[in-house]
Every structure is written in structure tokens, then in C-alpha cells.
Design a protein around this motif. Structure first.
Motif, short mmCIF file in Angstrom:
data_model
loop_
_atom_site.label_atom_id
_atom_site.label_comp_id
_atom_site.label_asym_id
_atom_site.label_seq_id
_atom_site.Cartn_x
_atom_site.Cartn_y
_atom_site.Cartn_z
N HIS A 231 0.05 18.11 -64.10
CA HIS A 231 1.24 18.34 -63.27
C HIS A 231 1.46 19.84 -63.18
O HIS A 231 1.25 20.55 -64.17
CB HIS A 231 2.46 17.65 -63.90
CG HIS A 231 3.68 17.71 -63.03
ND1 HIS A 231 3.86 16.88 -61.96
CD2 HIS A 231 4.76 18.52 -63.08
CE1 HIS A 231 5.02 17.16 -61.37
NE2 HIS A 231 5.58 18.17 -62.03
N ASP A 232 1.86 20.32 -62.02
CA ASP A 232 2.08 21.76 -61.88
C ASP A 232 3.15 22.02 -60.83
O ASP A 232 3.37 21.18 -59.94
CB ASP A 232 0.77 22.46 -61.48
CG ASP A 232 0.84 23.97 -61.71
OD1 ASP A 232 1.63 24.41 -62.57
OD2 ASP A 232 0.12 24.69 -61.00
N VAL A 233 3.80 23.17 -60.94
CA VAL A 233 4.84 23.60 -60.00
C VAL A 233 4.65 25.09 -59.73
O VAL A 233 4.39 25.85 -60.68
CB VAL A 233 6.26 23.37 -60.60
CG1 VAL A 233 7.32 24.00 -59.70
CG2 VAL A 233 6.53 21.89 -60.82
N HIS A 234 4.76 25.48 -58.50
CA HIS A 234 4.87 26.91 -58.18
C HIS A 234 6.01 27.11 -57.19
O HIS A 234 6.22 26.29 -56.31
CB HIS A 234 3.55 27.45 -57.58
CG HIS A 234 2.51 27.68 -58.63
ND1 HIS A 234 2.26 28.92 -59.18
CD2 HIS A 234 1.66 26.82 -59.24
CE1 HIS A 234 1.29 28.82 -60.08
NE2 HIS A 234 0.90 27.55 -60.15
N ARG A 235 6.73 28.24 -57.38
CA ARG A 235 7.88 28.50 -56.51
C ARG A 235 7.43 29.28 -55.27
O ARG A 235 6.44 30.00 -55.30
CB ARG A 235 8.96 29.28 -57.27
CG ARG A 235 8.58 30.71 -57.61
CD ARG A 235 9.79 31.51 -58.12
NE ARG A 235 10.24 31.05 -59.44
CZ ARG A 235 11.48 30.62 -59.68
NH1 ARG A 235 12.37 30.57 -58.72
NH2 ARG A 235 11.81 30.25 -60.90
N MET A 265 -4.82 22.37 -57.03
CA MET A 265 -6.04 22.54 -57.82
C MET A 265 -5.71 22.69 -59.31
O MET A 265 -6.45 22.24 -60.16
CB MET A 265 -6.87 23.72 -57.31
CG MET A 265 -8.34 23.58 -57.72
SD MET A 265 -9.44 24.85 -57.08
CE MET A 265 -9.31 24.70 -55.32
N HIS A 266 -4.56 23.32 -59.57
CA HIS A 266 -4.15 23.45 -60.98
C HIS A 266 -3.85 22.08 -61.59
O HIS A 266 -4.21 21.82 -62.75
CB HIS A 266 -2.90 24.34 -61.09
CG HIS A 266 -3.15 25.76 -60.72
ND1 HIS A 266 -2.17 26.72 -60.76
CD2 HIS A 266 -4.28 26.40 -60.28
CE1 HIS A 266 -2.66 27.89 -60.37
NE2 HIS A 266 -3.95 27.72 -60.07
N ALA A 267 -3.20 21.22 -60.84
CA ALA A 267 -2.88 19.89 -61.37
C ALA A 267 -4.17 19.12 -61.68
O ALA A 267 -4.31 18.49 -62.74
CB ALA A 267 -2.02 19.11 -60.38
MG MG Z 1 -0.21 26.57 -61.85
#
Ligand code: MG
Length: 381
Positions: A231-235, A265-267
């Protein structure tokens, strides 16, 4: 713990062809007797295991018994005599229930063992049976009669009993019984039927080894699979494009992050590390290290895929979900899957990229950032 298992491995197995007795022949690197014994030795409800063998097989049995903490007992002239020898070895031991299992059934499951033990709470005996579903004919060369199959079962092992009851039944039996249920019934014991399993088949004919090898290999494949989630989040920040799953999409804002902020891709990358129980992107590529400033996230995904390959694994399939109101993902999803597939060296059809909004709720709904989640299944290469 007062339950014991007797693994009957004393037969000569002449029907299964030449060579070692069938229970000692290897199936995908491990004998049937070894597989059967391990199933009981590893079962949490079984405290004591006895391996009943022919004296000629002591060289095969001793290392196995030692590895499993089992006791070796020499069997008798036929199956019943061998079971009796095992039961006599348990006499007076305080064991309450005993499960008697044929070493030629290598794929007995822990669940089946548990079912038999559970049924012994309400019956003097319990054994697995598989309901007969094929029509039954009686005849030689031509059908003489149809045998009604209602209520018929194919008998399996392990067959479980109260120790004192089955020991007394064996001592009283004149011999020649096909199995321990027959001995129990002759002594007037009640035996419950619990559901058996098709995979708990008995190796009897030479062709059964091929079936057993296929089953062992598919089992090994299953146990080697690994599942992971990420799981990932970017603002959002100022900018004119975002990079999602390796695809650049023009947008009124960009995503903030140490690298290229490719949240999808990070997730997926973290899902692979997760499947390997191998940390996360931050551990392998510390944000404090300036060399990853603005890095293409392709480096991270390729690294995770290499870590999997080093463990003999590749992506079986992966499913990535992007969560945002904007930009629209649908028109780009196929290219994203293709790009992830190229980097991960798998067919794009193995990778799903889809998107959802959050109905304008929360930070993704307010357009403050993009979230992504992914699951991956790693399978043997
Ligand atoms: Mg990330």
C-alpha cells in the motif's frame, strides 16, 4: 496429550512392482512411509508415533524414526499381526486413542487426522470413508448384476480407536481381517464414518507411483507459493504530469516524493517484498540516501523481482488498484500493465491495473493525493 499413531510399514508390497517395498520407494524424493509418518509426527494432537516395520527394513526406518521422534516396532507375519505388535507396545502407556494408518497412504492430511480424533470423542472407533459415486457391477467379463451403491463407502486409514478397546479386539480376533475396523466390528465396537479424502489414496499398483509423484509435486508447488500486499500514498504537489505504473500522464499537478513518486509501482514493489518477508522499499532504498533522489521506480520493482528470482520465485499474478478522482486511469490501464509486465519480466496478462475513486471522501476524494494498493502471488519459476 494422550493420543498415539501407529504407522504400519511392515508389508512387502509385492503388487506395486519390483524393487523396494512400496512404502519405502521414493515419491518426489521422499518415501511414502516418510510422508505418512511426518503427517502424524507433526500433528499437534498426536503425542506418540510408532513405526511398525519388517526387520529387513531397519536400515531404512531407523533414520526416519529418529528424525520424527518415532519408536520402531518390528511387525508380524501379516498386517493384523503387525498392528497387534504396535498396540502391544502401547499397552499400559496411558495412551487414550490410537490412530492406525497404512504407510502406503502418503498424503493423509492434518485435517483428516483431526476429524478422526474429534469423532473419537463420541464413538469407540472412527475411520474415514469416501462415498462410492461410480455405479457398481458384479460380474466377470460381462455384467451379471448391478450392485446398489447407496450407503457404500471406500475405506481409508487412519482408523482410530480407544487403545484398550482395539487392543482387546485384536487379542480376541482369529486373524485374517482386512483392516482394523473389521477387527473392531468383530468385537462389537461401534465405528463412526468421517469424510475421507480422494488425495488420501493408497499406493497399490505400479501406476500409483506416477499419480503420487504428480500429487507431491503439485503440493510442493503450492507450499512454495508466497502472497504479499503493498500500500502506498503520495500527495499532490505542483507539476504538469504524474507517473503511474511506469506511464507518464499529463495532469494539472504532479506527485510529491523522494523518487518519481510512482505510487502504483511502489505498492506492487512492496507487495513483492512483503511476499518474501523482505522488508519494503524504504529498507532497500533509504530515502536518506541522495542517490535515489528522483529515481525511476523501475529500479525498485526490478530489484524486488530479482530478490524473488534469487529465491526461485516469479510473479504468478498481481493486482494493482489506484485510488484517485483524477487523472482518469482507465485509458492508460493496459499500457500500465504492459509496462509493469516488461519490468517484472512477466506477461502483461499476469498483471491487472485498475482504478477506483473514493466517492470524493477522504484525502483521495478531496484530491490531496493518490493511494495505491497491490497484491501479488509469487510462484516457483
Ligand atoms: Mg511511495
Amino acid at each position: 496429550l494422550t493420543d498415539a499413531a501407529i504407522i504400519v510399514a511392515a508389508g512387502r508390497g509385492i503388487r506395486a512392482g519390483v524393487g523396494l517395498p512400496k512404502q519405502w520407494r521414493e515419491i518426489a524424493g521422499r518415501s511414502s512411509a516418510a510422508r505418512a509418518l511426518a503427517a502424524f509426527a507433526e500433528h499437534p494432537e498426536i503425542a506418540t508415533c510408532l513405526l511398525v516395520i519388517h526387520p529387513d527394513d531397519v536400515g531404512l526406518a531407523a533414520p526416519l524414526a529418529e528424525a520424527c521422534g518415532a519408536q520402531v516396532v518390528h511387525g508380524g507375519a501379516d498386517r493384523a499381526a503387525s498392528v497387534r505388535a504396535g498396540l502391544e507396545a502401547l499397552a499400559g502407556s496411558g495412551v487414550r486413542n490410537v490412530l492406525i494408518h497404512d504407510a502406503a497412504r502418503p498424503f493423509v492430511s492434518a485435517a483428516l487426522i483431526s476429524r478422526v480424533i474429534a469423532a473419537l470423542g463420541r464413538a469407540q472407533g472412527a475411520a474415514p470413508g469416501v462415498a462410492v459415486t461410480d455405479a457398481l457391477w458384479q460380474g466377470e467379463g460381462r455384467v451379471g448384476a448391478i450392485v446398489p451403491r447407496n450407503g457404500l463407502h471406500r475405506a481409508q486409514t487412519p482408523q482410530g480407536f480407544r487403545l484398550e478397546a482395539i487392543l482387546a479386539a485384536h487379542r480376541a480376533h482369529p486373524g485374517g481381517a482386512a483392516d482394523d475396523v473389521e477387527v473392531a466390528l468383530a468385537a462389537g465396537l461401534e465405528v463412526a464414518i468421517v469424510p475421507g479424502e480422494e488425495d488420501n489414496f493408497k499406493i497399490t499398483a505400479p501406476g500409483d507411483f506416477a499419480r503420487a509423484a504428480r500429487h507431491a509435486e503439485s503440493q510442493a508447488g503450492e507450499s512454495a507459493m508466497r502472497i504479499g500486499q503493498g500500500h502506498d500514498v503520495h500527495r499532490f504537489t505542483e507539476g504538469d504530469h504524474v507517473i503511474l505504473c511506469g506511464v507518464t500522464i499529463p495532469h494539472t499537478r504532479g506527485l510529491d516524493g523522494h523518487s518519481d513518486a510512482d505510487v502504483g509501482m511502489h505498492a506492487l514493489t512492496d507487495a513483492i517484498y512483503g511476499a518474501l518477508a523482505d522488508g519494503d522499499i524504504g529498507r532497500h532504498f533509504p530515502p536518506s540516501d541522495p542517490q535515489w533522489r528522483g529515481a525511476a521506480s523501475e529500479i525498485f520493482l526490478a530489484h524486488a523481482v530479482q530478490r524473488a528470482a534469487a529465491r526461485g520465485l516469479r510473479i504468478g499474478n498481481a493486482d494493482v488498484t489506484l485510488i484517485c478522482e483524477e487523472p482518469k486511469i482507465g485509458p492508460h490501464a493496459a499500457r500500465m500493465a504492459a509496462e509493469l509486465g516488461r519490468i517484472a519480466e512477466v506477461e502483461p496478462s499476469c498483471i491487472s491495473v485498475k482504478a477506483t475513486t473514493s466517492e470524493r471522501l477522504g484525502f483521495t476524494g478531496r484530491g490531496e493525493g493518490i493511494a495505491a494498493s497491490a497484491v501479488v502471488l509469487l510462484v516457483p519459476r
